[in-house]
Design a protein around this motif. Sequence first.
Motif, mmCIF file in Angstrom:
data_model
loop_
_atom_site.group_PDB
_atom_site.id
_atom_site.type_symbol
_atom_site.label_atom_id
_atom_site.label_comp_id
_atom_site.label_asym_id
_atom_site.label_seq_id
_atom_site.Cartn_x
_atom_site.Cartn_y
_atom_site.Cartn_z
ATOM 1 N N GLN A 96 0.853 -1.193 0.000
ATOM 2 C CA GLN A 96 0.000 0.000 0.000
ATOM 3 C C GLN A 96 0.887 1.240 0.000
ATOM 4 N N HIS A 97 0.605 2.172 -0.873
ATOM 5 C CA HIS A 97 1.435 3.364 -0.980
ATOM 6 C C HIS A 97 0.947 4.484 -0.074
ATOM 7 N N GLU A 98 1.905 5.235 0.414
ATOM 8 C CA GLU A 98 1.598 6.406 1.223
ATOM 9 C C GLU A 98 1.417 7.601 0.290
ATOM 10 N N THR A 99 0.960 8.707 0.834
ATOM 11 C CA THR A 99 0.818 9.927 0.041
ATOM 12 C C THR A 99 2.201 10.370 -0.424
ATOM 13 N N PRO A 100 2.351 10.642 -1.733
ATOM 14 C CA PRO A 100 3.684 11.007 -2.216
ATOM 15 C C PRO A 100 4.103 12.412 -1.807
ATOM 16 N N GLN A 101 5.371 12.527 -1.563
ATOM 17 C CA GLN A 101 6.027 13.802 -1.287
ATOM 18 C C GLN A 101 7.238 13.822 -2.214
ATOM 19 N N PHE A 102 7.473 14.947 -2.858
ATOM 20 C CA PHE A 102 8.548 15.032 -3.823
ATOM 21 C C PHE A 102 9.610 16.005 -3.341
ATOM 22 N N LEU A 103 10.843 15.517 -3.278
ATOM 23 C CA LEU A 103 11.986 16.325 -2.884
ATOM 24 C C LEU A 103 12.684 16.734 -4.175
ATOM 25 N N ILE A 104 12.575 18.004 -4.546
ATOM 26 C CA ILE A 104 13.033 18.505 -5.835
ATOM 27 C C ILE A 104 14.310 19.306 -5.649
ATOM 28 N N CYS A 105 15.379 18.875 -6.339
ATOM 29 C CA CYS A 105 16.642 19.589 -6.259
ATOM 30 C C CYS A 105 16.610 20.772 -7.217
ATOM 31 N N ASP A 106 16.803 21.957 -6.688
ATOM 32 C CA ASP A 106 16.768 23.166 -7.503
ATOM 33 C C ASP A 106 18.045 23.372 -8.310
ATOM 34 N N ARG A 107 19.080 22.575 -8.060
ATOM 35 C CA ARG A 107 20.317 22.692 -8.840
ATOM 36 C C ARG A 107 20.324 21.754 -10.044
ATOM 37 N N CYS A 108 20.113 20.453 -9.806
ATOM 38 C CA CYS A 108 20.234 19.478 -10.899
ATOM 39 C C CYS A 108 18.891 19.023 -11.453
ATOM 40 N N SER A 110 16.868 16.843 -10.148
ATOM 41 C CA SER A 110 16.476 15.488 -9.752
ATOM 42 C C SER A 110 15.314 15.556 -8.767
ATOM 43 N N VAL A 111 14.537 14.495 -8.740
ATOM 44 C CA VAL A 111 13.390 14.427 -7.840
ATOM 45 C C VAL A 111 13.390 13.070 -7.155
ATOM 46 N N LYS A 112 13.187 13.087 -5.866
ATOM 47 C CA LYS A 112 13.063 11.848 -5.106
ATOM 48 C C LYS A 112 11.648 11.776 -4.563
ATOM 49 N N GLU A 113 10.988 10.649 -4.810
ATOM 50 C CA GLU A 113 9.628 10.434 -4.313
ATOM 51 C C GLU A 113 9.705 9.649 -3.013
ATOM 52 N N VAL A 114 9.125 10.211 -1.973
ATOM 53 C CA VAL A 114 9.059 9.525 -0.680
ATOM 54 C C VAL A 114 7.621 9.594 -0.177
ATOM 55 N N GLY A 115 7.233 8.600 0.600
ATOM 56 C CA GLY A 115 5.872 8.569 1.130
ATOM 57 C C GLY A 115 5.763 9.278 2.456
ATOM 58 N N ILE A 116 4.592 9.856 2.695
ATOM 59 C CA ILE A 116 4.302 10.505 3.978
ATOM 60 C C ILE A 116 3.342 9.600 4.738
ATOM 61 N N LYS A 117 3.639 9.344 5.984
ATOM 62 C CA LYS A 117 2.791 8.493 6.813
ATOM 63 C C LYS A 117 1.361 9.049 6.859
ATOM 64 N N LYS A 118 0.401 8.140 6.831
ATOM 65 C CA LYS A 118 -1.019 8.521 6.818
ATOM 66 C C LYS A 118 -1.376 9.415 8.003
ATOM 67 N N GLU A 122 -3.139 13.090 7.890
ATOM 68 C CA GLU A 122 -4.395 13.327 8.620
ATOM 69 C C GLU A 122 -4.264 14.511 9.567
ATOM 70 N N GLU A 123 -3.139 14.615 10.268
ATOM 71 C CA GLU A 123 -2.896 15.738 11.180
ATOM 72 C C GLU A 123 -2.826 17.053 10.400
ATOM 73 N N LEU A 124 -2.145 17.036 9.282
ATOM 74 C CA LEU A 124 -2.041 18.217 8.432
ATOM 75 C C LEU A 124 -3.430 18.637 7.937
ATOM 76 N N GLU A 125 -4.241 17.670 7.506
ATOM 77 C CA GLU A 125 -5.598 17.977 7.047
ATOM 78 C C GLU A 125 -6.441 18.601 8.161
ATOM 79 N N ARG A 126 -6.338 18.042 9.373
ATOM 80 C CA ARG A 126 -7.089 18.605 10.507
ATOM 81 C C ARG A 126 -6.666 20.046 10.777
ATOM 82 N N SER A 127 -5.373 20.279 10.743
ATOM 83 C CA SER A 127 -4.855 21.621 10.975
ATOM 84 C C SER A 127 -5.366 22.595 9.908
ATOM 85 N N ILE A 128 -5.353 22.152 8.674
ATOM 86 C CA ILE A 128 -5.818 22.999 7.563
ATOM 87 C C ILE A 128 -7.320 23.241 7.668
ATOM 88 N N GLN A 129 -8.088 22.185 7.951
ATOM 89 C CA GLN A 129 -9.543 22.319 8.055
ATOM 90 C C GLN A 129 -9.944 23.254 9.192
#
Length: 154
Positions: A96-108, A110-118, A122-129
Amino acid sequence: MSVDIEQIIKKSREVCASAGTKLTHKRKNVLMVLLASATPLSAYEIVDRYKAQFQESLPVMSVYRMLDFLIQEKLVHKLETAGQYMSCAHIACDHQHETPQFLICDRCGSVKEVGIKKRIIEELERSIQSTGFMLAQKQLELHGVCEHCQSHPA
């Protein structure tokens, strides 16, 4: 990555079939262009590489439609801040995949895709809501400098 391109294409076909859709020849080729790229590509760059790789022209509007399909099937991601596309780093995974987060290098670029824990999303969504703001997209794109570029200053 130890998974070869044929395994990724096979898994992509399975993903599409399970959704009742089809990975057509041209959609597969667009995906292959993205899989072969070390950095995200714009639709126009995909058109150029597609022509070079497959000796066939594609209208950019067709590429956009194919990219929309590939995004819908979660085979490709669009980097909103850059207007570029990249293949999902987890196409051939069975977990099962987590929500993607992309780490983008502003020099070269390159992009690294890493998952964010559910729970973090959820905490971020509550804060935003709590502010009354409605979140339209959960994808995060963080800009900075990759490890390689940090160790090799310009």
